[in-house]
Design a protein around this motif. Structure first.
Motif, PDB file in Angstrom:
ATOM      1  N   GLY A 121     -12.311   8.298  -4.858  1.00 47.83           N
ATOM      2  CA  GLY A 121     -11.908   9.531  -4.579  1.00 47.83           C
ATOM      3  C   GLY A 121     -10.745   9.866  -3.649  1.00 47.83           C
ATOM      4  N   LEU A 122      -9.745   8.965  -3.976  1.00 50.26           N
ATOM      5  CA  LEU A 122      -8.686   9.119  -3.140  1.00 50.26           C
ATOM      6  C   LEU A 122      -8.004  10.413  -3.203  1.00 50.26           C
ATOM      7  CD1 LEU A 122      -7.147   5.659  -2.800  1.00 50.26           C
ATOM      8  CD2 LEU A 122      -8.156   7.053  -1.012  1.00 50.26           C
ATOM      9  N   VAL A 123      -7.578  10.644  -4.568  1.00 48.98           N
ATOM     10  CA  VAL A 123      -6.882  12.045  -4.807  1.00 48.98           C
ATOM     11  C   VAL A 123      -7.708  13.168  -4.578  1.00 48.98           C
ATOM     12  CG1 VAL A 123      -6.063  13.519  -6.978  1.00 48.98           C
ATOM     13  CG2 VAL A 123      -6.060  10.952  -7.112  1.00 48.98           C
ATOM     14  N   ARG A 124      -8.848  13.319  -4.471  1.00 53.31           N
ATOM     15  CA  ARG A 124      -9.512  14.431  -4.076  1.00 53.31           C
ATOM     16  C   ARG A 124      -9.503  14.285  -2.289  1.00 53.31           C
ATOM     17  NH1 ARG A 124     -14.424  14.811  -1.650  1.00 53.31           N
ATOM     18  NH2 ARG A 124     -14.981  12.679  -2.225  1.00 53.31           N
ATOM     19  N   PHE A 125      -9.640  13.254  -1.616  1.00 56.16           N
ATOM     20  CA  PHE A 125      -9.345  13.216  -0.414  1.00 56.16           C
ATOM     21  C   PHE A 125      -7.799  13.360   0.321  1.00 56.16           C
ATOM     22  CE2 PHE A 125      -8.534  10.694   3.641  1.00 56.16           C
ATOM     23  CZ  PHE A 125      -9.238  11.169   4.471  1.00 56.16           C
ATOM     24  N   VAL A 126      -6.782  13.107  -0.742  1.00 58.28           N
ATOM     25  CA  VAL A 126      -5.630  13.317  -0.263  1.00 58.28           C
ATOM     26  C   VAL A 126      -5.430  15.167  -0.285  1.00 58.28           C
ATOM     27  CG1 VAL A 126      -3.274  13.583  -0.747  1.00 58.28           C
ATOM     28  CG2 VAL A 126      -4.447  11.382  -0.774  1.00 58.28           C
ATOM     29  N   LYS A 127      -6.045  15.715  -1.164  1.00 61.28           N
ATOM     30  CA  LYS A 127      -6.097  17.027  -1.452  1.00 61.28           C
ATOM     31  C   LYS A 127      -6.703  17.759  -0.239  1.00 61.28           C
ATOM     32  CE  LYS A 127      -5.645  17.310  -6.629  1.00 61.28           C
ATOM     33  NZ  LYS A 127      -6.427  17.521  -7.589  1.00 61.28           N
ATOM     34  N   HIS A 128      -7.864  17.183   0.124  1.00 58.98           N
ATOM     35  CA  HIS A 128      -8.432  17.985   1.309  1.00 58.98           C
ATOM     36  C   HIS A 128      -7.461  17.510   2.609  1.00 58.98           C
ATOM     37  CE1 HIS A 128     -12.707  17.452  -0.482  1.00 58.98           C
ATOM     38  NE2 HIS A 128     -11.929  18.477  -1.010  1.00 58.98           N
ATOM     39  N   ILE A 129      -6.852  16.546   2.636  1.00 61.24           N
ATOM     40  CA  ILE A 129      -5.973  16.428   3.899  1.00 61.24           C
ATOM     41  C   ILE A 129      -5.051  17.486   4.163  1.00 61.24           C
ATOM     42  CG2 ILE A 129      -4.342  15.024   4.916  1.00 61.24           C
ATOM     43  CD1 ILE A 129      -5.741  12.362   4.089  1.00 61.24           C
ATOM     44  N   PHE A 130      -4.393  17.807   2.926  1.00 66.94           N
ATOM     45  CA  PHE A 130      -3.333  18.864   3.021  1.00 66.94           C
ATOM     46  C   PHE A 130      -4.072  20.369   3.106  1.00 66.94           C
ATOM     47  CE2 PHE A 130      -0.862  15.735   1.067  1.00 66.94           C
ATOM     48  CZ  PHE A 130       0.298  15.871   1.414  1.00 66.94           C
ATOM     49  N   LEU A 131      -5.164  20.626   2.550  1.00 71.51           N
ATOM     50  CA  LEU A 131      -5.839  21.618   2.726  1.00 71.51           C
ATOM     51  C   LEU A 131      -6.248  22.195   4.227  1.00 71.51           C
ATOM     52  CD1 LEU A 131      -6.976  24.499   1.540  1.00 71.51           C
ATOM     53  CD2 LEU A 131      -9.132  23.186   0.997  1.00 71.51           C
ATOM     54  N   VAL A 132      -6.989  20.915   4.932  1.00 70.32           N
ATOM     55  CA  VAL A 132      -7.361  21.093   6.225  1.00 70.32           C
ATOM     56  C   VAL A 132      -6.284  21.202   7.229  1.00 70.32           C
ATOM     57  CG1 VAL A 132      -8.458  19.499   7.978  1.00 70.32           C
ATOM     58  CG2 VAL A 132      -9.489  19.527   5.834  1.00 70.32           C
ATOM     59  N   THR A 133      -5.097  20.480   6.936  1.00 69.03           N
ATOM     60  CA  THR A 133      -3.736  20.747   7.800  1.00 69.03           C
ATOM     61  C   THR A 133      -3.790  22.061   7.892  1.00 69.03           C
ATOM     62  OG1 THR A 133      -3.411  18.295   7.432  1.00 69.03           O
ATOM     63  CG2 THR A 133      -1.740  19.649   8.143  1.00 69.03           C
ATOM     64  N   LEU A 134      -3.527  22.567   6.470  1.00 61.80           N
ATOM     65  CA  LEU A 134      -2.846  23.901   6.063  1.00 61.80           C
ATOM     66  C   LEU A 134      -3.840  25.003   7.009  1.00 61.80           C
ATOM     67  CD1 LEU A 134      -0.726  25.689   4.776  1.00 61.80           C
ATOM     68  CD2 LEU A 134      -2.359  25.934   2.831  1.00 61.80           C
ATOM     69  N   VAL A 135      -4.988  24.685   6.912  1.00 63.63           N
ATOM     70  CA  VAL A 135      -5.990  25.869   7.582  1.00 63.63           C
ATOM     71  C   VAL A 135      -5.861  25.716   8.946  1.00 63.63           C
ATOM     72  CG1 VAL A 135      -8.205  26.332   7.809  1.00 63.63           C
ATOM     73  CG2 VAL A 135      -7.606  25.993   5.426  1.00 63.63           C
ATOM     74  N   PHE A 136      -5.904  24.687   9.593  1.00 59.62           N
ATOM     75  CA  PHE A 136      -5.835  24.431  11.100  1.00 59.62           C
ATOM     76  C   PHE A 136      -4.467  25.045  11.596  1.00 59.62           C
ATOM     77  CE2 PHE A 136      -9.821  21.880  10.654  1.00 59.62           C
ATOM     78  CZ  PHE A 136     -10.344  22.181  11.801  1.00 59.62           C
ATOM     79  N   GLU A 137      -3.611  24.286  10.926  1.00 60.15           N
ATOM     80  CA  GLU A 137      -2.057  24.698  11.330  1.00 60.15           C
ATOM     81  C   GLU A 137      -1.885  26.333  11.390  1.00 60.15           C
ATOM     82  OE1 GLU A 137       0.047  20.539  10.792  1.00 60.15           O
ATOM     83  OE2 GLU A 137       0.706  22.098   9.847  1.00 60.15           O
ATOM     84  N   LEU A 138      -2.108  26.916  10.368  1.00 55.82           N
ATOM     85  CA  LEU A 138      -2.006  28.532  10.278  1.00 55.82           C
ATOM     86  C   LEU A 138      -2.824  29.275  11.340  1.00 55.82           C
ATOM     87  CD1 LEU A 138      -2.024  29.029   6.261  1.00 55.82           C
ATOM     88  CD2 LEU A 138       0.219  29.021   8.129  1.00 55.82           C
ATOM     89  N   CYS A 139      -4.103  28.802  11.412  1.00 54.41           N
ATOM     90  CA  CYS A 139      -5.061  29.450  12.293  1.00 54.41           C
ATOM     91  C   CYS A 139      -4.470  29.175  13.725  1.00 54.41           C
ATOM     92  CB  CYS A 139      -6.335  28.980  12.388  1.00 54.41           C
ATOM     93  SG  CYS A 139      -7.334  28.965  10.667  1.00 54.41           S
ATOM     94  N   GLY A 140      -4.020  28.093  13.993  1.00 56.86           N
ATOM     95  CA  GLY A 140      -3.496  27.855  15.326  1.00 56.86           C
ATOM     96  C   GLY A 140      -2.156  28.534  15.785  1.00 56.86           C
ATOM     97  N   ALA A 141      -1.280  28.666  14.567  1.00 59.10           N
ATOM     98  CA  ALA A 141       0.079  29.345  14.805  1.00 59.10           C
ATOM     99  C   ALA A 141      -0.274  30.826  14.794  1.00 59.10           C
ATOM    100  CB  ALA A 141       0.657  29.347  13.273  1.00 59.10           C
ATOM    101  N   VAL A 142      -1.324  31.412  14.405  1.00 59.52           N
ATOM    102  CA  VAL A 142      -1.654  32.944  14.378  1.00 59.52           C
ATOM    103  C   VAL A 142      -2.218  33.292  15.707  1.00 59.52           C
ATOM    104  CG1 VAL A 142      -3.301  34.833  13.905  1.00 59.52           C
ATOM    105  CG2 VAL A 142      -2.045  33.392  11.943  1.00 59.52           C
ATOM    106  N   LEU A 143      -3.061  32.220  16.350  1.00 59.86           N
ATOM    107  CA  LEU A 143      -3.854  32.446  17.572  1.00 59.86           C
ATOM    108  C   LEU A 143      -2.550  32.111  18.780  1.00 59.86           C
ATOM    109  CD1 LEU A 143      -7.038  30.581  16.930  1.00 59.86           C
ATOM    110  CD2 LEU A 143      -6.581  32.894  17.435  1.00 59.86           C
ATOM    111  N   SER A 144      -1.669  31.246  18.386  1.00 61.49           N
ATOM    112  CA  SER A 144      -0.446  30.890  19.384  1.00 61.49           C
ATOM    113  C   SER A 144       0.386  32.294  19.489  1.00 61.49           C
ATOM    114  CB  SER A 144       0.155  29.836  19.218  1.00 61.49           C
ATOM    115  OG  SER A 144      -0.864  28.664  19.133  1.00 61.49           O
ATOM    116  N   PHE A 145       0.841  32.919  18.256  1.00 58.75           N
ATOM    117  CA  PHE A 145       1.341  33.840  18.426  1.00 58.75           C
ATOM    118  C   PHE A 145       0.905  35.036  19.343  1.00 58.75           C
ATOM    119  CE2 PHE A 145       2.782  38.024  16.441  1.00 58.75           C
ATOM    120  CZ  PHE A 145       4.344  37.990  16.527  1.00 58.75           C
ATOM    121  N   LEU A 146      -0.009  35.144  19.316  1.00 57.39           N
ATOM    122  CA  LEU A 146      -0.653  36.212  20.170  1.00 57.39           C
ATOM    123  C   LEU A 146      -0.296  36.032  21.671  1.00 57.39           C
ATOM    124  CD1 LEU A 146      -4.457  36.640  18.980  1.00 57.39           C
ATOM    125  CD2 LEU A 146      -2.398  37.995  18.281  1.00 57.39           C
TER     126      LEU A 146
END
Length: 432
Positions: A121-146
């Protein structure tokens, strides 16, 4: 050349990958388009900054906000992102985007880099890593922008917010606010403090634990032993650090909580550490040395290593087997944890000794703090970093590199044979 590299062990390939990205980053940061007009950047400082970014540390010999242009800051943010995700995970992501398959050698490298037990399941795990990173960083950027939009023009505030979110989630304490001020101007801003702590926490517990928390819907009883150890130890360290820092320093409860979280490999600060007492610095040193968790964006000996060491000592003292959360601790875990601890301690003591020789005018406590911060890929400093000599910077670069790869990975780089052919009879040796 490629054939020679392919023959190397996964650990060596990972080490070479990080070294290559560090060197490339130093060249990118040295470009005239990366440096502000009127600012002179020595190559040693470019190499130091690139190493600190790729090793997601945050120690800075030059201020990123006053030294680099917006393009240079983009390069710096990219290096932090690659370093946090890991060179192997980024490489696998690029391969997948190109529509190609990750071969068996690549899967082995990813498994070792991410501390996974199996290659399934490495390929699935790598995809999840990128998805998790994107979600957290975008949410963090939006809240920090405030928060940042109140002090900067919208475009500048957006850039600062995105950079800050990337640095926080990847547990790298870089900021581009200028004048080495870090987050001191926002020490009383509740939203930015909590958002930053949240990004640091989730970036530091590891992608495996984040995935498990999502998959098992936060049901504690269904969590694996690893997830329970990581979450419980992280919680105890944050609580203990907060109480001890509040006890020793004249700071707010929010400041104590923030530094307790940040010291676990993030490196942001809302109070100048040069004003901390020796007791407070000692608390931070312990937190930095323990660090984050396996498979995360942080460094240190890791929370699970610390937990296993405590269980081993407890087992020896009580003459009972090592167990926790209704699981038995694996037989080899204590031996591995002890090796990691001793190598880490050796790196810190050796690095501190050498830096004391190189910088005799700097107090020992500041040097020890700097070296532990470099090894734990934290980025906190009492303010001595810009004044270090070239030899001390090179030493710190090596320590950050070791801290990012991990003591055990560094140790395995010297394996050239699969094992010993001769066995000797066991001898007797007195212990204790």
């Amino acid at each position: 050349m490629l054939k020679v590299i392919r023959r190397q062990s996964p650990g060596r390939i990972i080490a070479l990958g990080f070294a290559a990205v560090i060197l490339l980053g130093s060249l990118l940061l040295s470009l005239p388009c990366s440096v502000q007009d009127g600012v002179e950047l020595d190559y040693i400082d470019a190499l130091y900054t690139s190493t600190s970014a790729v090793c997601v540390t945050g120690l800075a010999s030059v201020d990123p906000g006053d030294t680099f242009t917006p393009l240079g800051q983009i390069f710096l943010g990219g290096l932090i992102q690659v370093g946090g995700l890991g060179v192997t995970a980024v490489g696998a992501g690029v391969i997948l985007l190109m529509g190609r398959r990750v071969n068996l050698k690549g899967r082995t490298i990813i498994r070792e880099a991410m501390n996974l037990e199996t290659a399934g399941g490495l390929v699935r795990f790598v995809k999840h890593i990128f998805l998790v990173t994107l979600v957290f960083e975008l949410c963090g950027a939006v809240l920090s922008f405030l928060v940042f939009r109140q002090d900067y023009p919208p475009l500048r505030a957006a850039g600062i917010s995105l950079f800050h979110s990337v640095a926080a989630f990847n547990n790298s304490g870089f900021d581009i606010l200028g004048n080495f001020q870090n987050l001191i101007p926002y020490q009383n801003n509740l939203l930015l403090n909590l958002v930053t702590c949240g990004l640091i926490f989730f970036g530091g517990i590891g992608f495996l634990v984040i995935e498990e928390m999502w998959r098992k819907r936060l049901r504690w009883k269904k969590f694996s032993m690893h997830a329970k150890v990581v979450l419980s130890v992280s919680g105890v360290l944050i609580l203990a650090g907060t109480l001890l820092l509040k006890l020793t320093e004249n700071i707010s409860w929010l400041g104590a909580f923030f530094h307790s979280v940040s010291a676990r490999t993030a490196g942001f600060s809302t109070y100048p550490l040069s004003g901390f007492s020796r007791a407070g610095l000692l608390v931070l040193i312990v937190l930095m040395f323990i660090g984050a968790s396996p498979g995360s964006t942080g460094g240190g000996i890791k929370t699970s290593t610390f937990f296993v060491l405590l269980q081993g000592v407890k087992s020896a003292a009580t003459n009972k087997s090592e167990k926790a959360f209704r699981y038995a601790v694996p037989a080899e875990a204590f031996r591995k944890a002890a090796v990691i601890f001793l190598i880490a301690l050796g790196v810190v003591l050796t690095g501190s000794y050498l830096m004391v020789l190189m910088e005799p005018h700097i107090p020992l406590q500041d040097i020890l703090f700097e070296v532990v911060s470099a090894f734990g890929t934290v980025g906190l400093s009492t303010g001595i970093t810009p004044g270090l000599g070239a030899d001390s910077k090179l030493l710190t670069i090596v320590i950050m590199y070791i801290g990012r790869l991990g003591p055990l990975t560094i140790a395995t780089l010297w394996y050239f044979t699969k094992g010993e052919r001769v066995r000797f009879p066991e001898g007797n040796i007195a212990i204790g």
